[in-house]
Design a protein around this motif. Sequence first.
Motif, PDB file in Angstrom:
ATOM      1  N   GLU A 153       0.769  -1.007   0.277  1.00 12.34           N
ATOM      2  CA  GLU A 153      -0.181   0.016   0.072  1.00 12.34           C
ATOM      3  C   GLU A 153       0.802   1.312   0.076  1.00 12.34           C
ATOM      4  OE1 GLU A 153      -2.504  -0.283   3.439  1.00 12.34           O
ATOM      5  OE2 GLU A 153      -3.812  -1.846   2.291  1.00 12.34           O
ATOM      6  N   GLY A 154       1.924   1.032   0.862  1.00 15.30           N
ATOM      7  CA  GLY A 154       2.833   2.349   0.572  1.00 15.30           C
ATOM      8  C   GLY A 154       3.630   2.729  -0.579  1.00 15.30           C
ATOM      9  N   TRP A 155       3.880   1.731  -1.197  1.00 14.90           N
ATOM     10  CA  TRP A 155       4.505   1.871  -2.464  1.00 14.90           C
ATOM     11  C   TRP A 155       3.331   2.338  -3.510  1.00 14.90           C
ATOM     12  CZ3 TRP A 155       9.485   1.199  -4.522  1.00 14.90           C
ATOM     13  CH2 TRP A 155      10.642   0.767  -3.724  1.00 14.90           C
ATOM     14  N   ALA A 156       2.266   1.324  -3.431  1.00 17.86           N
ATOM     15  CA  ALA A 156       1.249   1.940  -4.483  1.00 17.86           C
ATOM     16  C   ALA A 156       0.630   3.516  -4.283  1.00 17.86           C
ATOM     17  CB  ALA A 156       0.024   0.929  -4.789  1.00 17.86           C
ATOM     18  N   ALA A 157       0.965   3.821  -3.084  1.00 14.28           N
ATOM     19  CA  ALA A 157       0.450   5.198  -2.933  1.00 14.28           C
ATOM     20  C   ALA A 157       1.202   6.166  -3.657  1.00 14.28           C
ATOM     21  CB  ALA A 157       0.291   5.525  -1.528  1.00 14.28           C
ATOM     22  N   GLY A 158       2.381   5.790  -4.071  1.00 18.00           N
ATOM     23  CA  GLY A 158       3.333   6.736  -4.959  1.00 18.00           C
ATOM     24  C   GLY A 158       2.891   6.735  -6.421  1.00 18.00           C
ATOM     25  N   LEU A 159       2.003   5.971  -6.816  1.00 13.66           N
ATOM     26  CA  LEU A 159       1.636   5.912  -8.220  1.00 13.66           C
ATOM     27  C   LEU A 159       0.790   6.693  -8.559  1.00 13.66           C
ATOM     28  CD1 LEU A 159       1.026   1.951  -8.274  1.00 13.66           C
ATOM     29  CD2 LEU A 159       3.181   3.192  -8.956  1.00 13.66           C
ATOM     30  N   GLU A 160       0.804   6.966  -9.910  1.00 14.02           N
ATOM     31  CA  GLU A 160      -0.232   8.125 -10.657  1.00 14.02           C
ATOM     32  C   GLU A 160      -1.108   7.667 -11.483  1.00 14.02           C
ATOM     33  OE1 GLU A 160       1.706  11.310 -12.639  1.00 14.02           O
ATOM     34  OE2 GLU A 160       3.073  10.019 -13.667  1.00 14.02           O
ATOM     35  N   GLU A 161      -2.350   8.168 -11.601  1.00 17.63           N
ATOM     36  CA  GLU A 161      -3.358   7.465 -12.343  1.00 17.63           C
ATOM     37  C   GLU A 161      -3.473   8.178 -13.884  1.00 17.63           C
ATOM     38  OE1 GLU A 161      -8.083   6.301 -12.617  1.00 17.63           O
ATOM     39  OE2 GLU A 161      -7.406   7.317 -10.943  1.00 17.63           O
ATOM     40  N   ARG A 162      -3.141   7.682 -14.933  1.00 22.31           N
ATOM     41  CA  ARG A 162      -3.325   8.326 -16.331  1.00 22.31           C
ATOM     42  C   ARG A 162      -3.684   7.236 -17.304  1.00 22.31           C
ATOM     43  NH1 ARG A 162       2.134   7.850 -18.387  1.00 22.31           N
ATOM     44  NH2 ARG A 162       3.616   7.575 -16.881  1.00 22.31           N
ATOM     45  N   ASP A 163      -4.212   7.886 -18.349  1.00 18.76           N
ATOM     46  CA  ASP A 163      -4.119   6.730 -19.633  1.00 18.76           C
ATOM     47  C   ASP A 163      -4.765   5.528 -19.116  1.00 18.76           C
ATOM     48  OD1 ASP A 163      -2.827   8.753 -21.128  1.00 18.76           O
ATOM     49  OD2 ASP A 163      -0.976   7.720 -20.686  1.00 18.76           O
ATOM     50  N   GLY A 164      -5.904   5.628 -18.228  1.00 20.89           N
ATOM     51  CA  GLY A 164      -6.458   4.360 -17.816  1.00 20.89           C
ATOM     52  C   GLY A 164      -5.795   3.138 -16.945  1.00 20.89           C
ATOM     53  N   GLY A 165      -4.636   3.678 -16.273  1.00 21.15           N
ATOM     54  CA  GLY A 165      -3.969   2.763 -15.337  1.00 21.15           C
ATOM     55  C   GLY A 165      -3.097   3.498 -14.357  1.00 21.15           C
ATOM     56  N   LEU A 166      -2.332   2.742 -13.571  1.00 20.97           N
ATOM     57  CA  LEU A 166      -1.599   3.254 -12.505  1.00 20.97           C
ATOM     58  C   LEU A 166      -0.010   3.139 -13.022  1.00 20.97           C
ATOM     59  CD1 LEU A 166      -3.328   2.144  -9.243  1.00 20.97           C
ATOM     60  CD2 LEU A 166      -3.524   4.146 -10.050  1.00 20.97           C
ATOM     61  N   TRP A 167       0.596   4.180 -12.895  1.00 22.26           N
ATOM     62  CA  TRP A 167       2.080   4.420 -13.521  1.00 22.26           C
ATOM     63  C   TRP A 167       2.852   5.003 -12.464  1.00 22.26           C
ATOM     64  CZ3 TRP A 167       3.379   3.344 -18.659  1.00 22.26           C
ATOM     65  CH2 TRP A 167       1.995   3.130 -19.472  1.00 22.26           C
ATOM     66  N   PRO A 168       4.286   4.315 -12.442  1.00 18.18           N
ATOM     67  CA  PRO A 168       5.336   5.314 -11.299  1.00 18.18           C
ATOM     68  C   PRO A 168       5.206   6.566 -11.382  1.00 18.18           C
ATOM     69  CG  PRO A 168       6.192   3.158 -12.350  1.00 18.18           C
ATOM     70  CD  PRO A 168       4.852   3.602 -13.227  1.00 18.18           C
ATOM     71  N   ARG A 169       5.594   7.240 -10.671  1.00 18.96           N
ATOM     72  CA  ARG A 169       6.006   8.776 -10.585  1.00 18.96           C
ATOM     73  C   ARG A 169       7.454   9.036 -10.904  1.00 18.96           C
ATOM     74  NH1 ARG A 169       1.756  12.198  -9.241  1.00 18.96           N
ATOM     75  NH2 ARG A 169      -0.133  11.288  -8.041  1.00 18.96           N
ATOM     76  N   PHE A 170       8.009   8.131 -11.275  1.00 21.29           N
ATOM     77  CA  PHE A 170       9.358   8.134 -11.413  1.00 21.29           C
ATOM     78  C   PHE A 170       9.909   7.460 -12.807  1.00 21.29           C
ATOM     79  CE2 PHE A 170       9.006   4.243  -9.044  1.00 21.29           C
ATOM     80  CZ  PHE A 170       9.612   3.227  -9.642  1.00 21.29           C
ATOM     81  N   ASP A 171      11.184   8.055 -13.140  1.00 20.74           N
ATOM     82  CA  ASP A 171      11.850   7.297 -14.259  1.00 20.74           C
ATOM     83  C   ASP A 171      12.918   6.469 -13.828  1.00 20.74           C
ATOM     84  OD1 ASP A 171      12.513   7.681 -17.675  1.00 20.74           O
ATOM     85  OD2 ASP A 171      14.253   7.582 -16.323  1.00 20.74           O
ATOM     86  N   PRO A 172      12.633   4.914 -14.321  1.00 21.72           N
ATOM     87  CA  PRO A 172      13.571   4.074 -13.841  1.00 21.72           C
ATOM     88  C   PRO A 172      15.032   4.516 -14.095  1.00 21.72           C
ATOM     89  CG  PRO A 172      11.818   3.007 -14.860  1.00 21.72           C
ATOM     90  CD  PRO A 172      11.440   4.452 -15.333  1.00 21.72           C
ATOM     91  N   GLY A 173      15.371   4.887 -15.229  1.00 21.08           N
ATOM     92  CA  GLY A 173      16.808   5.412 -15.609  1.00 21.08           C
ATOM     93  C   GLY A 173      17.420   6.505 -14.624  1.00 21.08           C
ATOM     94  N   VAL A 174      16.545   7.273 -14.134  1.00 21.68           N
ATOM     95  CA  VAL A 174      16.920   8.338 -13.263  1.00 21.68           C
ATOM     96  C   VAL A 174      17.110   7.545 -11.833  1.00 21.68           C
ATOM     97  CG1 VAL A 174      16.090  10.335 -11.891  1.00 21.68           C
ATOM     98  CG2 VAL A 174      15.531  10.323 -14.221  1.00 21.68           C
ATOM     99  N   MET A 175      16.395   6.767 -11.437  1.00 20.38           N
ATOM    100  CA  MET A 175      16.567   5.954 -10.243  1.00 20.38           C
ATOM    101  C   MET A 175      17.849   5.237 -10.335  1.00 20.38           C
ATOM    102  SD  MET A 175      13.961   6.540  -8.457  1.00 20.38           S
ATOM    103  CE  MET A 175      14.066   7.947  -9.113  1.00 20.38           C
TER     104      MET A 175
END
Length: 260
Positions: A153-175
Amino acid sequence: MRLSCRDWGGPGRPVVLLHGLAGHAGEWDTTARLLHTAGHRVVAVDQRGHGHSERLPEDTSRAAHVADVVAVFDRLGLERPVLAGQSLGGHTALLTAAAHPGLLGGLVVVEAGPAGSNPDVVREIGGWFDTWPVPFASWEAAVAFLGGGAVGEGWAAGLEERDGGLWPRFDPGVMLRSLAGSTDRSWWAEWEAVDCPTLAVVAQHGIVGAAEIDGMLRRRPEVRAASVPGAGHDVHLEQPRVLHRLLTDFLACLGVRSNS
């Protein structure tokens, strides 16, 4: 550089909270609420590349993360705050304390230390990101994939809703670029340079091994240390009330020192 913070306000000693890699400020909500109720001013930061802060920062170095923390202190007028961080956030907190003697009233590192990671961890985490079935079709699917229970739940709370689904708010390459800067060397000299009272919290099933915590205490025997039984790396999500109790005891000790 756009930095987003959750400032809970409060009249007492300021406490600034830093999340780990691919995390977000909201992971600290339970801890922040408890500390705020006790009268502390609590600020949780979305670090660069995370949450609502700048998504694609050009500079992902450790020094840039430290500079961001200092900028938050300055912008919000925080005097000698206690800086607490989990995982990569704990590493940022450690380096901030080392680079700026006298700036902090206290340091708390949670599941973080100065030994440095195996360089393979960058490849391993990159492989983990590749397995994410994004976009997640639902909140429930995201929580289940990301570990279930409070951790999921803690990790999922960091997702954003767009284009009909839930996406990370970060870019994996930046991570991965952010992580790379902490894995190619150890940071024992920086640990020894920290001049403020320090609490080190590890989890029974976490990533900080016995040899590392022993080395931390051998080099700085005045450090307070605690292990949380039964918890994993995301101890702030699994056991927020236990962590709050440890923080409260540490903050009370700082209060006694400041009045002496």
